[in-house]
Write a protein that holds these residues in place. Structure first.
Motif, PDB file in Angstrom:
ATOM      1  N   ASP A 108       0.832  -1.206   0.000  1.00 54.10           N
ATOM      2  CA  ASP A 108       0.000   0.000   0.000  1.00 54.10           C
ATOM      3  C   ASP A 108       0.866   1.254   0.000  1.00 54.10           C
ATOM      4  OD1 ASP A 108      -2.539  -1.470   0.380  1.00 54.10           O
ATOM      5  OD2 ASP A 108      -1.627  -1.994   2.304  1.00 54.10           O
ATOM      6  N   THR A 109       2.052   1.138   0.615  1.00 53.39           N
ATOM      7  CA  THR A 109       2.944   2.289   0.781  1.00 53.39           C
ATOM      8  C   THR A 109       4.379   1.893   0.469  1.00 53.39           C
ATOM      9  OG1 THR A 109       1.551   3.181   2.543  1.00 53.39           O
ATOM     10  CG2 THR A 109       3.808   3.994   2.452  1.00 53.39           C
ATOM     11  N   ILE A 110       5.076   2.765  -0.235  1.00 53.77           N
ATOM     12  CA  ILE A 110       6.511   2.591  -0.443  1.00 53.77           C
ATOM     13  C   ILE A 110       7.202   3.777   0.222  1.00 53.77           C
ATOM     14  CG2 ILE A 110       8.399   2.590  -2.124  1.00 53.77           C
ATOM     15  CD1 ILE A 110       6.655   0.902  -3.934  1.00 53.77           C
ATOM     16  N   VAL A 111       8.164   3.456   1.095  1.00 55.01           N
ATOM     17  CA  VAL A 111       8.953   4.469   1.776  1.00 55.01           C
ATOM     18  C   VAL A 111      10.305   4.531   1.073  1.00 55.01           C
ATOM     19  CG1 VAL A 111       9.958   5.216   3.961  1.00 55.01           C
ATOM     20  CG2 VAL A 111       7.789   3.945   3.968  1.00 55.01           C
ATOM     21  N   ARG A 121      10.013  11.566 -10.327  1.00 50.57           N
ATOM     22  CA  ARG A 121       9.174  10.982 -11.388  1.00 50.57           C
ATOM     23  C   ARG A 121       8.651   9.617 -10.954  1.00 50.57           C
ATOM     24  NH1 ARG A 121      10.525   9.356 -17.410  1.00 50.57           N
ATOM     25  NH2 ARG A 121       8.383   9.115 -18.117  1.00 50.57           N
ATOM     26  N   LEU A 122       9.490   8.836 -10.278  1.00 53.52           N
ATOM     27  CA  LEU A 122       9.067   7.538  -9.747  1.00 53.52           C
ATOM     28  C   LEU A 122       7.904   7.733  -8.767  1.00 53.52           C
ATOM     29  CD1 LEU A 122       9.392   4.454  -9.239  1.00 53.52           C
ATOM     30  CD2 LEU A 122      11.070   5.078  -7.471  1.00 53.52           C
ATOM     31  N   LEU A 126       4.263   5.962  -9.058  1.00 49.89           N
ATOM     32  CA  LEU A 126       3.737   5.067  -8.019  1.00 49.89           C
ATOM     33  C   LEU A 126       2.384   5.568  -7.517  1.00 49.89           C
ATOM     34  CD1 LEU A 126       7.025   4.416  -6.011  1.00 49.89           C
ATOM     35  CD2 LEU A 126       5.847   2.783  -7.514  1.00 49.89           C
ATOM     36  N   LYS A 127       2.263   6.870  -7.305  1.00 47.05           N
ATOM     37  CA  LYS A 127       1.004   7.447  -6.857  1.00 47.05           C
ATOM     38  C   LYS A 127      -0.093   7.229  -7.908  1.00 47.05           C
ATOM     39  CE  LYS A 127       1.315  11.592  -5.044  1.00 47.05           C
ATOM     40  NZ  LYS A 127       1.811  12.951  -4.721  1.00 47.05           N
ATOM     41  N   ALA A 150       6.092  13.474  -3.159  1.00 48.75           N
ATOM     42  CA  ALA A 150       5.721  12.462  -2.160  1.00 48.75           C
ATOM     43  C   ALA A 150       4.401  12.802  -1.480  1.00 48.75           C
ATOM     44  CB  ALA A 150       6.826  12.348  -1.112  1.00 48.75           C
ATOM     45  N   ASP A 151       3.720  11.782  -0.972  1.00 49.31           N
ATOM     46  CA  ASP A 151       2.517  11.996  -0.164  1.00 49.31           C
ATOM     47  C   ASP A 151       2.902  12.549   1.200  1.00 49.31           C
ATOM     48  OD1 ASP A 151       0.256  10.967  -1.786  1.00 49.31           O
ATOM     49  OD2 ASP A 151       1.421   9.117  -1.737  1.00 49.31           O
TER      50      ASP A 151
END
Length: 165
Positions: A108-111, A121-122, A126-127, A150-151
């Motif tokens: 669900d999340t990538i840190v 850009r990645l 991902l988002k 980033a979120d």
């Protein structure tokens, strides 16, 4: 810390070179990888933790790699390349990006633990794929476009006692 809940599956990808060089140049200290992992996961479900390291044939390198594994990281190593003109290069940007894209459907999340603006850009990709992206890095050396993409951004400089040995 919105949209963080215990059932979330998390993958952490740590750019060890970026973190190391920043911590050394800003604070003359090393990263506390145990705290990095704990703070990044924040009680959620850890799916994978990967540390991307460069093999430089340094003195304590093997014990560092072993320590990463003991903490819970999978250590991916790459040899440093020396070119004819004496310059050296080694980075994990493509490897980290491919792993992030591959993991996105399983978490669900990538840190992302890096300040490298090349990853903005990645983040956007991902988002777009429905994955939450959090970045953990030192604000002084983090590209503004990465923070914006980033979120959530965790400024490790604001919590030196947590993230530095």
């Amino acid at each position: 810390m919105t949209n963080v809940h215990p059932g979330q599956r998390v993958a952490m990808l740590a750019d060890a070179q970026n973190l190391y060089h920043t911590a050394r140049s800003l604070y003359t200290r090393n990263i506390d990888y145990s705290s990095l992992l704990e703070e990044g996961v924040r009680g959620r479900t850890l799916t994978r933790a990967i540390a991307y390291v460069i093999r430089a044939n340094a003195e304590d390198e093997e014990s560092f790699f072993e320590a990463l594994v003991d903490i819970g990281f999978e250590a991916k190593t790459k040899e440093i390349k020396t070119f004819g003109d004496g310059s050296k290069k080694a980075d994990w940007d493509v490897g980290m990006s491919l792993d992030a894209v591959s993991l996105a459907n399983h978490v669900d999340t990538i840190v992302l633990c890096t300040g490298d603006g090349d990853f903005s850009r990645l983040c956007r990709h991902l988002k777009h794929e429905g994955c939450r992206v959090e970045v953990m890095a030192f604000k002084e050396s983090t590209a503004e476009e990465l923070i914006e993409a980033a979120d959530e951004f965790v400024d490790m400089s604001a919590q030196q006692e947590t993230f530095l040995l």
